[in-house]
Design a protein around this motif. Structure first.
Motif, mmCIF file in Angstrom:
data_model
loop_
_atom_site.group_PDB
_atom_site.id
_atom_site.type_symbol
_atom_site.label_atom_id
_atom_site.label_comp_id
_atom_site.label_asym_id
_atom_site.label_seq_id
_atom_site.Cartn_x
_atom_site.Cartn_y
_atom_site.Cartn_z
ATOM 1 N N PRO A 79 -2.739 11.959 -20.248
ATOM 2 C CA PRO A 79 -3.186 13.366 -20.247
ATOM 3 C C PRO A 79 -2.215 14.284 -20.974
ATOM 4 O O PRO A 79 -1.028 13.961 -21.138
ATOM 5 C CB PRO A 79 -3.249 13.702 -18.763
ATOM 6 C CG PRO A 79 -2.194 12.839 -18.144
ATOM 7 C CD PRO A 79 -2.181 11.562 -18.938
ATOM 8 N N VAL A 80 -2.722 15.409 -21.400
ATOM 9 C CA VAL A 80 -1.885 16.461 -21.967
ATOM 10 C C VAL A 80 -1.834 17.622 -20.985
ATOM 11 O O VAL A 80 -2.852 18.014 -20.405
ATOM 12 C CB VAL A 80 -2.425 16.924 -23.340
ATOM 13 C CG1 VAL A 80 -3.827 17.520 -23.227
ATOM 14 C CG2 VAL A 80 -1.477 17.937 -23.978
ATOM 15 N N SER A 81 -0.632 18.127 -20.775
ATOM 16 C CA SER A 81 -0.438 19.269 -19.866
ATOM 17 C C SER A 81 -0.355 20.555 -20.676
ATOM 18 O O SER A 81 0.361 20.613 -21.684
ATOM 19 C CB SER A 81 0.850 19.097 -19.056
ATOM 20 O OG SER A 81 0.785 17.946 -18.256
ATOM 21 N N VAL A 82 -1.070 21.588 -20.218
ATOM 22 C CA VAL A 82 -1.089 22.877 -20.903
ATOM 23 C C VAL A 82 -0.885 23.990 -19.877
ATOM 24 O O VAL A 82 -1.538 23.994 -18.825
ATOM 25 C CB VAL A 82 -2.417 23.103 -21.648
ATOM 26 C CG1 VAL A 82 -2.377 24.430 -22.412
ATOM 27 C CG2 VAL A 82 -2.723 21.951 -22.581
ATOM 28 N N ASN A 83 0.024 24.891 -20.181
ATOM 29 C CA ASN A 83 0.235 26.040 -19.298
ATOM 30 C C ASN A 83 -0.930 27.016 -19.424
ATOM 31 O O ASN A 83 -1.333 27.379 -20.530
ATOM 32 C CB ASN A 83 1.538 26.770 -19.666
ATOM 33 C CG ASN A 83 2.757 26.003 -19.228
ATOM 34 O OD1 ASN A 83 3.129 26.015 -18.065
ATOM 35 N ND2 ASN A 83 3.390 25.303 -20.165
ATOM 36 N N LEU A 84 -1.451 27.423 -18.276
ATOM 37 C CA LEU A 84 -2.552 28.381 -18.243
ATOM 38 C C LEU A 84 -1.984 29.748 -17.888
ATOM 39 O O LEU A 84 -1.262 29.892 -16.899
ATOM 40 C CB LEU A 84 -3.577 27.941 -17.195
ATOM 41 C CG LEU A 84 -5.021 28.416 -17.353
ATOM 42 C CD1 LEU A 84 -5.616 27.893 -18.653
ATOM 43 C CD2 LEU A 84 -5.855 27.966 -16.173
ATOM 44 N N SER A 85 -2.292 30.755 -18.689
ATOM 45 C CA SER A 85 -1.811 32.105 -18.388
ATOM 46 C C SER A 85 -2.606 32.709 -17.239
ATOM 47 O O SER A 85 -3.724 32.273 -16.941
ATOM 48 C CB SER A 85 -1.938 33.006 -19.620
ATOM 49 O OG SER A 85 -3.300 33.293 -19.875
ATOM 50 N N SER A 86 -2.034 33.709 -16.598
ATOM 51 C CA SER A 86 -2.725 34.392 -15.503
ATOM 52 C C SER A 86 -4.042 35.007 -15.984
ATOM 53 O O SER A 86 -5.046 34.987 -15.280
ATOM 54 C CB SER A 86 -1.828 35.499 -14.924
ATOM 55 O OG SER A 86 -2.496 36.222 -13.930
ATOM 56 N N ARG A 87 -4.048 35.533 -17.196
ATOM 57 C CA ARG A 87 -5.255 36.142 -17.770
ATOM 58 C C ARG A 87 -6.367 35.104 -17.902
ATOM 59 O O ARG A 87 -7.537 35.381 -17.619
ATOM 60 C CB ARG A 87 -4.900 36.737 -19.135
ATOM 61 C CG ARG A 87 -6.065 37.430 -19.826
ATOM 62 C CD ARG A 87 -6.115 38.890 -19.483
ATOM 63 N NE ARG A 87 -7.143 39.554 -20.248
ATOM 64 C CZ ARG A 87 -6.947 40.143 -21.428
ATOM 65 N NH1 ARG A 87 -5.737 40.126 -21.964
ATOM 66 N NH2 ARG A 87 -7.917 40.763 -22.048
ATOM 67 N N GLN A 88 -5.987 33.891 -18.348
ATOM 68 C CA GLN A 88 -6.986 32.831 -18.472
ATOM 69 C C GLN A 88 -7.488 32.389 -17.099
ATOM 70 O O GLN A 88 -8.680 32.197 -16.884
ATOM 71 C CB GLN A 88 -6.391 31.629 -19.212
ATOM 72 C CG GLN A 88 -6.134 31.856 -20.691
ATOM 73 C CD GLN A 88 -5.335 30.722 -21.298
ATOM 74 O OE1 GLN A 88 -4.167 30.524 -20.966
ATOM 75 N NE2 GLN A 88 -5.967 29.966 -22.178
ATOM 76 N N PHE A 89 -6.555 32.220 -16.160
ATOM 77 C CA PHE A 89 -6.902 31.699 -14.842
ATOM 78 C C PHE A 89 -7.860 32.624 -14.099
ATOM 79 O O PHE A 89 -8.753 32.169 -13.379
ATOM 80 C CB PHE A 89 -5.624 31.495 -14.017
ATOM 81 C CG PHE A 89 -5.868 30.901 -12.654
ATOM 82 C CD1 PHE A 89 -6.183 29.566 -12.502
ATOM 83 C CD2 PHE A 89 -5.782 31.692 -11.510
ATOM 84 C CE1 PHE A 89 -6.400 29.020 -11.251
ATOM 85 C CE2 PHE A 89 -6.004 31.155 -10.253
ATOM 86 C CZ PHE A 89 -6.316 29.810 -10.124
#
Length: 631
Positions: free
Chosen positions: A456-466
């Motif tokens: 898998p690839v890990s990607v940081n999700l921003s608060s705006r996206q979440f």
């Protein structure tokens, strides 16, 4: 003796008739003189009193005929009171009117009646018609009693003067009340123009007035003053998670805490908008006074806030500029305080800092970067670097984290720490986050099609996206466009994104059902309750690098890391440590059963081509050779 008393009292009562006792109402006395109403007129009026008493119902009814004939007026009155009550009040007053004496008590009672009528909404033009009806009725009664009454002509003239005087008092009372209401309305408008509606604090307009006045005072008496610019860290998260109603309550509580901290200081507090507050601290000869107030504010703001049965934690970043040390104008003063505030944010938030010329240079750089960042996605200047994640023991690659970089046309390769804070502040984070997520999924699918490994690839999700309303559809669309299966995407979120447990639980549940894995990034540095771990479908905890850096020397860090690993194990969660740079750190983690690791000790973040050459090509060759031998 009794007979003598009666004789003594009678002259006193008689002498009161015909008197005008208005020394404390000179303006009313002037009105009486203007219409030429005399003591003789009042004596004649007193003679009519018995007739008025005997026909009071007829007289009062004539006054209120205007109400009874107009439905809208009748409804206006009966909404607040009854016509009968008004008639009784007027009856009592009319009987007093014909007592033949005008004094302060008489005037006050008449004004009260007028205010009652004005309060319930009867217009002045109605009064004029009612007084005319009243006068006509009284004159008719005098005419009817002409055979009994003496001096009927003088009596008609006296009654006309009395009613004219009454009408003047009433209309003037109306005008005074209207004038008062206009003044009150004007005062409210002026107050609203200068104050924040939500908190009651001075607003931006009033703050600038106060700042201009402070500068003017300095020119007359050169005493330095300080300007604070204060921003509430993590406020946007509360507003996005809990909604504007709770966001407003939070801001009201913040403003109350600021007021309490500022008690005893010569300070003006203002809310400029959103979560931005400003203060002007007068008589700041010693900067330590400003530092003392700033420290109080920081400590007060970080005390948890009780919202929706949960405790929420925020912090304050405060920038301070001293006039005239740090500036020569109002605009420069605010700009410098603002610059100092952003320096606090850049250095971890939750503190204060005074402006310095070095910060001014940094601000110019920030402005330049912000302008360039707005075009970075369109110009394809963003790049992804990938840092491999390994399993302890076998050191086989079990995942990879995508990290965004910016290849600036003149400044070279910039790390996220330089431009991500700017992106979050300006709202560009959503566009950058979307590009990062899409590119990471596309690249991972390309590697899978080329022969793997299937990791898998890990990607940081921003608060705006979440916190967008259609997150799952947003993720599904990106996966469909890139062809990556959901189980090969791992979204990294932070504890602070889960402030609203109900909303967060629903979002995470939908992602989990779709097959996407959730990793809790920077675990141990946030403020959320540990109970969230059993409420939410979280698959992995990521131990923050701040606990790893001193783990070989710091007993507290060792205890925290060992506890997190043990807790994750008991909750059937995976755990990964980031920031591994030495063998000593690796050994401690291995001894404490941390099975997944990431850091420079194994590999720095690399461009896609270098990851391919260093890790995936050897993997594929080895995998092909192993398969060939098995065949």
């Amino acid at each position: 003796m009794i007979h003598s008393d009666r004789n003594d009292r009678a002259p006193q009562q008689a002498s009161a008739i015909g008197q005008i006792l208005l020394d404390d109402h000179p303006e009313v006395l002037s009105q009486i003189q203007m219409i030429n109403m005399t003591s003789k007129d009042l004596e004649l009026i007193a003679k009519l009193r018995p007739v008025v008493v005997s026909q009071i119902d007829r007289i009062t009814s004539s006054f209120y005929e205007a109400i009874l004939d107009v439905d809208s007026l009748k409804q206006t009155v009966t909404k607040f009171t009854t016509v009968e009550r008004l008639r009784q009040t007027l009856s009592n007053h009319l009987i007093e009117m014909f007592a033949g004496k005008i004094d302060s008590a008489f005037i006050e009672k008449r004004l009260k009646i007028a205010m009652v009528h004005q309060k319930i909404g009867l217009p002045p033009k109605w009064y004029m018609g009612s007084f005319q009806n009243l006068l006509n009725t009284l004159l008719q009664i005098i005419h009817e009693q002409s055979g009994i009454l003496l001096e009927t002509e003088g009596l008609r003239e006296a009654v006309t003067k009395l009613l004219s005087f009454e009408q003047q008092i009433v209309l003037e009372a109306y005008e005074n009340q209207n004038r008062l209401e206009e003044q009150q309305a004007k005062a409210i408008i002026e107050y609203q123009a200068l104050h924040d509606e939500l908190t009651g604090l001075p607003n931006r307009r009033m703050f600038h007035q106060a700042l201009s006045q402070a500068i003017e005072r300095y020119r007359e008496e050169p005493t330095p003053f300080a300007v604070f610019v204060m921003d509430i860290d993590r406020f946007k998260l509360i507003n996005d998670s809990l909604g504007h109603t709770y966001g407003d309550r939070f801001l009201q509580e913040v403003s109350n805490r600021i007021r309490e901290c500022a008690e005893g200081y010569p300070v003006t507090i203002a809310r400029l908008g959103g979560d931005e507050f400003t203060l002007i601290l007068e008589n700041c000869n010693d900067p330590s006074l400003a530092a003392e107030l700033a420290e109080k504010l920081v400590k007060a703001i970080e005390v948890p806030y009780r919202l929706q049965n949960n405790d929420y934690y925020v912090s304050a970043s405060i920038g301070i500029a001293i006039y005239p040390t740090h500036c020569a104008s109002e605009e420069e003063l605010l700009k410098n305080a603002d610059t100092a505030m952003y320096e606090v944010k850049k250095n971890g938030k939750n503190g204060h800092q005074f402006f310095s010329p070095v910060l001014d240079e940094q601000l110019l750089l920030k402005i330049e970067l912000e302008s360039d960042l707005r075009k970075a996605v369109q110009r394809q200047e963003l790049e992804l670097y990938y840092q491999p994640q390994f399993q302890t023991g076998s050191y086989s690659m079990i995942g990879i984290e995508a990290l965004v970089r910016w290849r600036h046309p003149t400044k070279g390769l910039l790390s996220p720490g330089v431009f991500i804070p700017i992106a979050e502040e300006t709202g560009l984070i959503y566009e950058i986050g979307t590009w990062t997520l899409h590119e990471a999924c596309r690249q991972m699918k390309e590697w899978h099609l080329a022969g793997g490994p299937l990791i898998p690839v890990s990607v940081n999700l921003s608060s705006r996206q979440f916190h967008q309303s259609n997150l799952v559809a947003y993720i599904r669309e990106i996966l469909q466009e890139t062809g990556l299966e959901p189980q090969y995407l791992e979204l990294e979120i932070t504890e602070s994104m889960m402030m609203d447990a109900a909303v967060s639980a629903e979002i995470l549940r939908e992602l989990d059902e779709f097959g996407v894995k959730i990793s809790l990034d920077d675990f141990g540095t946030g403020y959320s309750s540990l109970s969230y771990l059993k409420q939410f479908p979280i698959h992995k905890l990521k131990i923050d690098r701040s606990f790893i850096s001193d783990i070989t020397r710091n007993a507290s860090d060792q205890a925290i890391v060992a506890t997190i690993i043990s807790m994750a194990k008991h909750l059937n969660m995976e755990v990964i440590a980031e920031g591994i740079e030495t063998k000593g750190q690796l050994d401690f983690l291995t001894e404490n059963s941390c099975q997944e690791i990431q850091g420079y000790y194994f590999s720095r973040p690399l461009p896609a081509q270098e990851v391919e050459a260093a890790f995936f090509t050897p993997y594929r060759l080895d995998h092909t050779w192993t398969t060939f031998r098995e065949v």
